[in-house]
Scaffold this active site. Sequence first.
Site, PDB file in Angstrom:
ATOM      1  N   CYS A 282      -0.690   2.998 -10.628  1.00 33.51           N
ATOM      2  CA  CYS A 282      -1.616   2.106  -9.909  1.00 33.51           C
ATOM      3  C   CYS A 282      -3.102   2.375 -10.136  1.00 33.51           C
ATOM      4  O   CYS A 282      -3.820   1.474 -10.568  1.00 33.51           O
ATOM      5  CB  CYS A 282      -1.313   2.155  -8.416  1.00 33.51           C
ATOM      6  SG  CYS A 282       0.282   1.414  -8.033  1.00 33.51           S
TER       7      CYS A 282
ATOM      8  N   PHE B  30       0.812  -1.228   0.000  1.00 28.43           N
ATOM      9  CA  PHE B  30       0.000   0.000   0.000  1.00 28.43           C
ATOM     10  C   PHE B  30       0.837   1.268   0.000  1.00 28.43           C
ATOM     11  O   PHE B  30       0.295   2.353   0.155  1.00 28.43           O
ATOM     12  CB  PHE B  30      -0.943   0.003   1.210  1.00 28.43           C
ATOM     13  CG  PHE B  30      -1.912  -1.148   1.199  1.00 28.43           C
ATOM     14  CD1 PHE B  30      -3.058  -1.113   0.427  1.00 28.43           C
ATOM     15  CD2 PHE B  30      -1.648  -2.294   1.944  1.00 28.43           C
ATOM     16  CE1 PHE B  30      -3.933  -2.185   0.396  1.00 28.43           C
ATOM     17  CE2 PHE B  30      -2.518  -3.368   1.924  1.00 28.43           C
ATOM     18  CZ  PHE B  30      -3.667  -3.319   1.150  1.00 28.43           C
ATOM     19  N   LEU B  31       2.165   1.135  -0.147  1.00 27.08           N
ATOM     20  CA  LEU B  31       3.008   2.333  -0.080  1.00 27.08           C
ATOM     21  C   LEU B  31       2.658   3.307  -1.202  1.00 27.08           C
ATOM     22  O   LEU B  31       2.139   2.916  -2.246  1.00 27.08           O
ATOM     23  CB  LEU B  31       4.502   1.971  -0.134  1.00 27.08           C
ATOM     24  CG  LEU B  31       5.095   1.313  -1.381  1.00 27.08           C
ATOM     25  CD1 LEU B  31       5.276   2.268  -2.541  1.00 27.08           C
ATOM     26  CD2 LEU B  31       6.443   0.702  -1.020  1.00 27.08           C
TER      27      LEU B  31
ATOM     28  N   ALA C  91     -10.028  18.319  -5.737  1.00 29.10           N
ATOM     29  CA  ALA C  91     -10.352  18.338  -7.166  1.00 29.10           C
ATOM     30  C   ALA C  91      -9.115  18.703  -7.977  1.00 29.10           C
ATOM     31  O   ALA C  91      -8.218  19.380  -7.490  1.00 29.10           O
ATOM     32  CB  ALA C  91     -11.461  19.354  -7.414  1.00 29.10           C
TER      33      ALA C  91
ATOM     34  N   PHE D 221      -8.446  12.797   0.194  1.00 27.09           N
ATOM     35  CA  PHE D 221      -8.786  12.417  -1.184  1.00 27.09           C
ATOM     36  C   PHE D 221     -10.028  13.112  -1.714  1.00 27.09           C
ATOM     37  O   PHE D 221     -10.784  12.543  -2.488  1.00 27.09           O
ATOM     38  CB  PHE D 221      -8.924  10.884  -1.294  1.00 27.09           C
ATOM     39  CG  PHE D 221      -7.657  10.262  -1.801  1.00 27.09           C
ATOM     40  CD1 PHE D 221      -6.529  10.221  -1.004  1.00 27.09           C
ATOM     41  CD2 PHE D 221      -7.575   9.752  -3.086  1.00 27.09           C
ATOM     42  CE1 PHE D 221      -5.350   9.701  -1.470  1.00 27.09           C
ATOM     43  CE2 PHE D 221      -6.397   9.228  -3.566  1.00 27.09           C
ATOM     44  CZ  PHE D 221      -5.290   9.211  -2.751  1.00 27.09           C
ATOM     45  N   LEU D 222     -10.228  14.340  -1.270  1.00 30.64           N
ATOM     46  CA  LEU D 222     -11.342  15.123  -1.800  1.00 30.64           C
ATOM     47  C   LEU D 222     -10.793  16.378  -2.468  1.00 30.64           C
ATOM     48  O   LEU D 222     -11.345  17.457  -2.356  1.00 30.64           O
ATOM     49  CB  LEU D 222     -12.318  15.505  -0.669  1.00 30.64           C
ATOM     50  CG  LEU D 222     -13.162  14.371  -0.099  1.00 30.64           C
ATOM     51  CD1 LEU D 222     -14.038  14.875   1.035  1.00 30.64           C
ATOM     52  CD2 LEU D 222     -14.038  13.718  -1.176  1.00 30.64           C
TER      53      LEU D 222
HETATM   54  N1  LIG Z   1       4.534   1.827  -7.566  1.00 29.00           N
HETATM   55  C1  LIG Z   1       3.661   1.865  -6.590  1.00 29.00           C
HETATM   56  O1  LIG Z   1       3.386   2.919  -6.006  1.00 29.00           O
HETATM   57  C2  LIG Z   1       2.981   0.608  -6.119  1.00 29.00           C
HETATM   58  C3  LIG Z   1       2.290   0.615  -4.900  1.00 29.00           C
HETATM   59  C4  LIG Z   1       1.662  -0.555  -4.492  1.00 29.00           C
HETATM   60  C5  LIG Z   1       1.698  -1.681  -5.288  1.00 29.00           C
HETATM   61  N2  LIG Z   1       2.359  -1.651  -6.479  1.00 29.00           N
HETATM   62  C6  LIG Z   1       2.413  -2.877  -7.265  1.00 29.00           C
HETATM   63  O2  LIG Z   1       3.684  -3.475  -7.049  1.00 29.00           O
HETATM   64  C7  LIG Z   1       4.156  -4.103  -8.258  1.00 29.00           C
HETATM   65  C8  LIG Z   1       5.490  -3.537  -8.657  1.00 29.00           C
HETATM   66  O3  LIG Z   1       5.316  -2.177  -8.967  1.00 29.00           O
HETATM   67  P1  LIG Z   1       6.550  -1.186  -9.170  1.00 29.00           P
HETATM   68  O4  LIG Z   1       5.970   0.161  -9.364  1.00 29.00           O
HETATM   69  O5  LIG Z   1       7.536  -1.430  -8.100  1.00 29.00           O
HETATM   70  O6  LIG Z   1       7.120  -1.759 -10.550  1.00 29.00           O
HETATM   71  P2  LIG Z   1       8.442  -1.319 -11.337  1.00 29.00           P
HETATM   72  O7  LIG Z   1       8.106  -1.406 -12.760  1.00 29.00           O
HETATM   73  O8  LIG Z   1       8.957  -0.033 -10.767  1.00 29.00           O
HETATM   74  O9  LIG Z   1       9.502  -2.446 -10.955  1.00 29.00           O
HETATM   75  C9  LIG Z   1       9.431  -3.769 -11.359  1.00 29.00           C
HETATM   76  C10 LIG Z   1      10.832  -4.348 -11.377  1.00 29.00           C
HETATM   77  O10 LIG Z   1      10.771  -5.759 -11.616  1.00 29.00           O
HETATM   78  C11 LIG Z   1      11.868  -6.128 -12.431  1.00 29.00           C
HETATM   79  N3  LIG Z   1      11.609  -7.443 -13.040  1.00 29.00           N
HETATM   80  C12 LIG Z   1      10.766  -7.773 -14.038  1.00 29.00           C
HETATM   81  N4  LIG Z   1      10.824  -9.098 -14.292  1.00 29.00           N
HETATM   82  C13 LIG Z   1      11.704  -9.624 -13.412  1.00 29.00           C
HETATM   83  C14 LIG Z   1      12.178 -10.936 -13.156  1.00 29.00           C
HETATM   84  N5  LIG Z   1      11.751 -11.974 -13.848  1.00 29.00           N
HETATM   85  N6  LIG Z   1      13.091 -11.095 -12.183  1.00 29.00           N
HETATM   86  C15 LIG Z   1      13.548 -10.043 -11.475  1.00 29.00           C
HETATM   87  N7  LIG Z   1      13.126  -8.779 -11.668  1.00 29.00           N
HETATM   88  C16 LIG Z   1      12.215  -8.565 -12.617  1.00 29.00           C
HETATM   89  C17 LIG Z   1      11.990  -4.992 -13.414  1.00 29.00           C
HETATM   90  O11 LIG Z   1      13.275  -4.944 -14.017  1.00 29.00           O
HETATM   91  C18 LIG Z   1      11.728  -3.784 -12.483  1.00 29.00           C
HETATM   92  O12 LIG Z   1      12.933  -3.299 -11.920  1.00 29.00           O
HETATM   93  C19 LIG Z   1       3.053  -3.904  -9.278  1.00 29.00           C
HETATM   94  O13 LIG Z   1       2.191  -5.005  -9.250  1.00 29.00           O
HETATM   95  C20 LIG Z   1       2.318  -2.679  -8.763  1.00 29.00           C
HETATM   96  O14 LIG Z   1       0.971  -2.640  -9.169  1.00 29.00           O
HETATM   97  C21 LIG Z   1       3.013  -0.537  -6.914  1.00 29.00           C
END
Ligand SMILES: NC(=O)c1ccc[n+]([C@@H]2O[C@H](COP(=O)([O-])OP(=O)(O)OC[C@H]3O[C@@H](n4cnc5c(N)ncnc54)[C@H](O)[C@@H]3O)[C@@H](O)[C@H]2O)c1
Length: 430
Positions: A260, A152-153, A252, A249-250
Site C-alpha cells: 500500500c 484501512f485495515l 526509524a 509511526f515515529l
Molecule cells: N492489503 C492491504 O493491507 C490493503 C489495505 C487497505 C486497502 N487495500 C486495497 O484493497 C485492494 C485489494 O488489495 P489486496 O491486498 O486485498 O489485494 P490482493 O491482491 O491480495 O487480492 C485481490 C484479489 O482479487 C482477485 N481478482 C482479481 N480480478 C478479479 C475479478 N475480476 N473477479 C474476482 N476476483 C478478482 C484476485 O484473484 C485476488 O485474489 C487494493 O486496492 C489495495 O490497495 C489493501
Amino acid sequence: MKILVVGTGYVGLVTGVCLSDIGHEVTCFDISSEKIDLLKSGRSPIYEPGLEQLMEKNVKANKLFFTSNVQEAYQSVDCIFIAVGTPETRDGSADLTYVEEVALTIAESIKQDTIVVIKSTVPVGTNDYIERLINERTGEGIKVHLVSNPEFLREGSAIKDTFEGSRIVIGSNSQEAGDFIEEIYSPLSIPIVRTDIRSAEMIKYASNAFLATKISFINEVANLCEKTGANVEEVAVGMGFDKRIGNQFLKAGIGFGGSCFPKDTKALISLANEYDSSSYILDAVLKVNDIQKKRLVEKVKDYFIDIQGKKAAILGLAFKPNTNDIREAPSLELIDELLSLGTEVHVYDPIALENVKEIYGDRVYFHHSIDEAIENADMALLVTEWREVKGFPLKKYKELMKRPVVFDGRNVLSPFDAKKEEITYFSIGR
Ligand SMILES: NC(=O)c1ccc[n+]([C@@H]2O[C@H](COP(=O)([O-])OP(=O)(O)OC[C@H]3O[C@@H](n4cnc5c(N)ncnc54)[C@H](O)[C@@H]3O)[C@@H](O)[C@H]2O)c1
C-alpha cells in the site's frame, strides 16, 4: 443482508468473513478457482491471525459461501463490494484493469438495481467513472449506485482492525445508497464518516501518504541523529508527547514497503501530475524511502572491506510482522543487493519463506529457524520485527555465528545489551 464480495485477497476475504460474522449472508467470489477451492476446504490463501477460525465458524453457520462461478455469485444480491487489486502501473498510476473487469461483469450479470461499493483503493473520480461504465451497459431499467468505502485495515491485525477500526468512511452521492451501507456496518460501534464520493477516495490516499510521510520524516531525522550523536528513539519519545505530533509511526528503520504505502504514494503523485498540481512532499517521501532501504547494505559495506563470499543471514522477510506478504518488502532489495556483491545469502522468516522461494529459487538458502540461519554466519541482518527476532537470545549470536556482527534494520535490540554481550552492533539513528 445478502452481500457479494469480489476478490478474496487481504481486503476482500477479511471483509467478507467479518461481514458474515456480524450477521450478513456473504458470498466471496474470486476469479482464481485455486483460491476458492482452498477456501472451500477451510484454508485461507493468505496468512492473517484468527482468519481461518472465523471462516470456519461462519461457514458452519451458513452465513459464508465461496464461489468462482459468475452466475452463482452475481445474481440476487443486495450489494456488491469490489475488493480486487489496484496495483501500480509502470508510470506509478493505479491500474484499474481489475476493477473495470468486475464492473463489466456486474453490468452483464445483475437483474435488479444494485448498490456497488468500491473498497479497493482507487484514484479520485474512479467511482463516478465505474458508475457510468456499468449504467451504460446494464439491461433496460436496471441501475447501480456507487458507494466509496475505502479500507484501512492493516495486514497482520486485519480482523481486529475491521471490528474495531478508527473510522468507516462512506462516500456517496446518493443519500439512500450511503444509508444502506451505513446500515450494513451498524452492528459495529465504529465512528462513521459520511462524505461525497470524491472526498472518500481522497481520504484513503491522503491517509496512507501521510503515514508514509511520517516514516520518511523520522528516517531522515534518524540519519542526522547518527551523524550528530543523538539517539532517534529518544528523540521520537520526546516528540511523541506532543499530541499534535502523536507517538505513533515515529519508528526509524530501513523504510516502508508493502502493498500500500509505496503504491498509494506513487498513485497520489500521479494524480497530482494529471491535475497539474504539485507533489513536492510526496516526491521527497519516496526519495527518502529509496535511500533508506539501502542503509543496511551501506553499513555492511562500510564495516566489511570485502564481502564477497561472506555469509549473511537475513532474519525476517515479510514487509512487516504477522503477514506473509512480501510485496515491496525491503528484504527483497537487500537480498538483491547482497547477491550482486557476491554474498552468500541465508534467510529465515516464520511464514514468508515460500513466497520468497518463488522469486529466488536456489540462489538463496532458506532456513526454518534463526539458529540454523545464523550458524557460522559473518553477519546477521534484522529486517522484520517478528516477536522471535526481537526475543532471540543475544548470547546465541555469539555462540552460533562465525563472529557476532549484527545489523539491526528495525532497532529491535538494545545497543547497551548488545555491547554487554560483546556483539558488534549497528542500528538506525542510534
Ligand atoms: N492489503 C492491504 O493491507 C490493503 C489495505 C487497505 C486497502 N487495500 C486495497 O484493497 C485492494 C485489494 O488489495 P489486496 O491486498 O486485498 O489485494 P490482493 O491482491 O491480495 O487480492 C485481490 C484479489 O482479487 C482477485 N481478482 C482479481 N480480478 C478479479 C475479478 N475480476 N473477479 C474476482 N476476483 C478478482 C484476485 O484473484 C485476488 O485474489 C487494493 O486496492 C489495495 O490497495 C489493501
